[in-house]
Write a protein that holds these residues in place. Structure first.
Motif, short mmCIF file in Angstrom:
data_model
loop_
_atom_site.label_atom_id
_atom_site.label_comp_id
_atom_site.label_asym_id
_atom_site.label_seq_id
_atom_site.Cartn_x
_atom_site.Cartn_y
_atom_site.Cartn_z
N UNK A 1 -0.55 6.65 6.80
CA UNK A 1 0.78 7.10 6.41
C UNK A 1 1.64 7.16 7.66
N UNK A 2 2.96 7.11 7.47
CA UNK A 2 3.87 7.06 8.60
C UNK A 2 3.75 8.22 9.54
N UNK A 3 3.41 9.41 9.02
CA UNK A 3 3.33 10.58 9.88
C UNK A 3 1.93 10.79 10.45
N UNK A 4 1.03 9.83 10.20
CA UNK A 4 -0.32 9.93 10.72
C UNK A 4 -1.20 10.88 9.93
N UNK A 5 -0.68 11.39 8.80
CA UNK A 5 -1.42 12.40 8.07
C UNK A 5 -2.50 11.89 7.15
N UNK A 6 -2.38 10.67 6.68
CA UNK A 6 -3.34 10.18 5.71
C UNK A 6 -3.83 8.78 6.00
N UNK B 1 0.81 -1.22 0.00
CA UNK B 1 0.00 0.00 0.00
C UNK B 1 0.85 1.27 0.00
N UNK B 2 1.96 1.24 0.74
CA UNK B 2 2.76 2.45 0.90
C UNK B 2 3.28 3.04 -0.38
N UNK B 3 3.64 2.18 -1.33
CA UNK B 3 4.22 2.70 -2.57
C UNK B 3 3.20 3.46 -3.39
N UNK C 1 6.61 -0.92 6.58
CA UNK C 1 7.11 -1.55 5.36
C UNK C 1 7.80 -0.50 4.51
N UNK C 2 8.69 -0.96 3.65
CA UNK C 2 9.31 -0.07 2.68
C UNK C 2 8.26 0.40 1.67
N UNK C 3 8.43 1.59 1.11
CA UNK C 3 7.53 2.02 0.04
C UNK C 3 7.82 1.32 -1.28
N UNK C 4 8.81 0.41 -1.27
CA UNK C 4 9.06 -0.45 -2.43
C UNK C 4 9.23 -1.90 -1.93
N UNK D 1 -0.99 7.90 -5.91
CA UNK D 1 -1.80 7.17 -6.89
C UNK D 1 -3.09 6.63 -6.28
N UNK D 2 -3.21 6.73 -4.96
CA UNK D 2 -4.46 6.37 -4.29
C UNK D 2 -4.90 7.54 -3.43
N UNK D 3 -6.17 7.59 -3.16
CA UNK D 3 -6.80 8.74 -2.51
C UNK D 3 -6.68 8.68 -1.00
#
Length: 448
Positions: free
Chosen positions: A148-153, A114-116, A399-402, A122-124
């Motif tokens: 998201x890692x920073x809690x923003x999304x 999901x992270x990538x 997880x890694x974004x890749x 590319x996702x909302x």
């Protein structure tokens, strides 16, 4: 959902140069995302008006959910498409996004992938639809995986989860008077006792699997990945990683794990005849036992995961998916309404009845769920163990974004420890270096 089918998919979620404005790659022209807030009135209006929602997913329980949703909202047509499982779908999705044509309104995306898609926009971000209000509805592992890692999304709603447990062959354990291990040290001793009693029998099978390894590292308290946007850290040398390598190396050195690849005919045969005596994996596994190892019904049981320290209760996740909204998809309000229905509303109960394992705390804690008896496991109420495991998943894993790419090279690096004199520590270092090089090549800042 099992993650055994991995291929090298260079460019998934990395279709733009990450350091050069990824928004241009996944930007939407419909104006429904970004900072705009979408209220319940907007969603109700969309449902009343109707339209078509295209959903790319391989999860079979969604078929009934889609039918129920259409019955409740007659003007909405849910077009369910199986574009292939995991990596095959990701390749198709990335191609559609790149072409800006044929992008689905909803896509099933596993947590590790999901992270990538989130990073490249590319996702909302579903916070625009009030998704953050559902935070307390889910167990910590899945909810942390869609944030998201920073809690923003919030980039998807959890569809299922895979809190880990130890599946073990009680018939075999009873035959050789082996106690069910509560620690990984005890697990090693059980492996030795079993293999000595029957040289054809092994405590488990393992030829090198990225999903299992990352799950065990997670449970051990390792934090190999640190992600902050396009800045990533990769380090397999912390104390948690050492717990894993010290223990698992003993199993490899003493040839105590079966050299049989998972999800093959030989693997199912080993689970059936007792030559593979345990399986540490996710709570989604019971249906696979019932369908693939029918002859061993009644032989197997479920126990909590062995612990790295005596008296601990830590667990981790293995598998699981979300439903996300591709940024180029249409009918965003309808799409979100379906996702919330499927993953937080009435659709959850429908999916549970058809064999899915929930990520929702209400269902995990319900007496009807926890008191369900599993005939395959001798009538055991295994969901109690799974639900407890879900509560004990640390929420600080990243997880890694890749990660899709990183997992695809696992057997070229860590996998060598299973077929040569390479040690696990060296294999993990090789994996670290190869992943770091790839990240740097793709425009990430990889911190040493």
């Amino acid at each position: 959902m099992p993650q055994h089918s991995r291929r090298v998919l260079r460019g998934i979620g990395l279709l733009c140069a990450l350091a050069l404005g990824a928004t241009a790659c996944g930007g939407s022209d419909d104006g429904n995302s970004g900072d705009k807030k979408v209220g319940s009135a907007d969603i109700k209006s969309a449902l009343k008006k109707g339209g078509t929602v295209t959903v790319w997913a391989w999860e079979p329980t969604l078929k009934q959910v889609a039918a129920d949703f259409e019955k409740k909202y007659p003007k909405v047509d849910i077009k369910l498409v199986n574009a292939g499982t995991n990596n095959d779908q990701y390749k198709a999705l990335s191609n559609a996004i790149s072409a800006k044509k044929g992008v689905p309104d909803v896509a099933q995306i596993e947590y590790y992938a999901l992270g990538q898609y989130a990073l490249t926009k590319q996702i909302t971000d579903l916070k625009a639809y009030g998704a953050e209000k559902l935070a307390d509805s889910y167990s910590p592992g899945p909810w942390n995986s869609v944030k998201s890692g920073d809690g923003g999304g919030v980039y998807g709603l959890p569809m299922d989860s895979g809190p880990m447990a130890l599946f073990y062959n009680k018939k075999v354990f009873d035959k050789y008077k082996i106690a069910v291990p509560t620690t990984w040290d005890e697990y090693v001793e059980a492996a030795r006792k079993l293999h000595k009693a029957d040289p054809k029998a092994y405590i488990t099978s393992d030829v090198g699997d990225a999903g299992l390894t990352t799950s065990l590292l997670w449970q051990a308290g390792s934090h190999p990945y640190k992600v902050n946007g396009t800045k990533v850290g990769i380090d397999f040398t912390d104390a948690g990683a050492k717990k894993y390598t010290d223990t698992w190396q003993k199993l490899i050195d003493d040839k105590l794990v079966s050299p049989v690849t998972g999800w093959t005919d030989d693997w199912y045969k080993g689970l059936g005849d007792g030559t593979i005596a345990t399986l540490p994996t996710g709570a989604w596994m019971p249906a696979n036992f019932a369908s693939g190892v029918k002859g061993a019904s009644g032989d197997w049981r479920v126990a909590p995961m062995p612990q790295w320290e005596k008296g601990a209760t830590a667990s981790s996740e293995n598998g699981g998916s979300s439903l996300a909204l591709p940024e180029l998809g249409k009918n965003k309000e309808l799409a979100y309404a379906f996702v919330e229905y499927a993953n937080s509303g009435a659709g959850v109960g429908t999916r549970i009845k058809n064999g899915a394992f929930p990520a929702t705390t209400k269902d995990l804690n319900s007496s009807s769920f926890q008191n369900t008896e599993f005939p395959y496991f001798g009538g055991q109420k295994a969901n109690k163990i799974f639900a407890e495991s879900a509560k004990n998943v640390p929420t600080d894993w990243q997880y890694l974004p890749f990660q899709v790419y990183a997992n695809s090279i696992f057997n070229d690096t860590v996998g060598k420890a299973y077929v040569s004199s390479t040690k696990l520590t060296a294999g993990l270092k090789s994996w670290q270096d190869a992943s770091a090089k790839y990240g740097t090549d793709q425009g990430f800042t990889v911190e040493k």
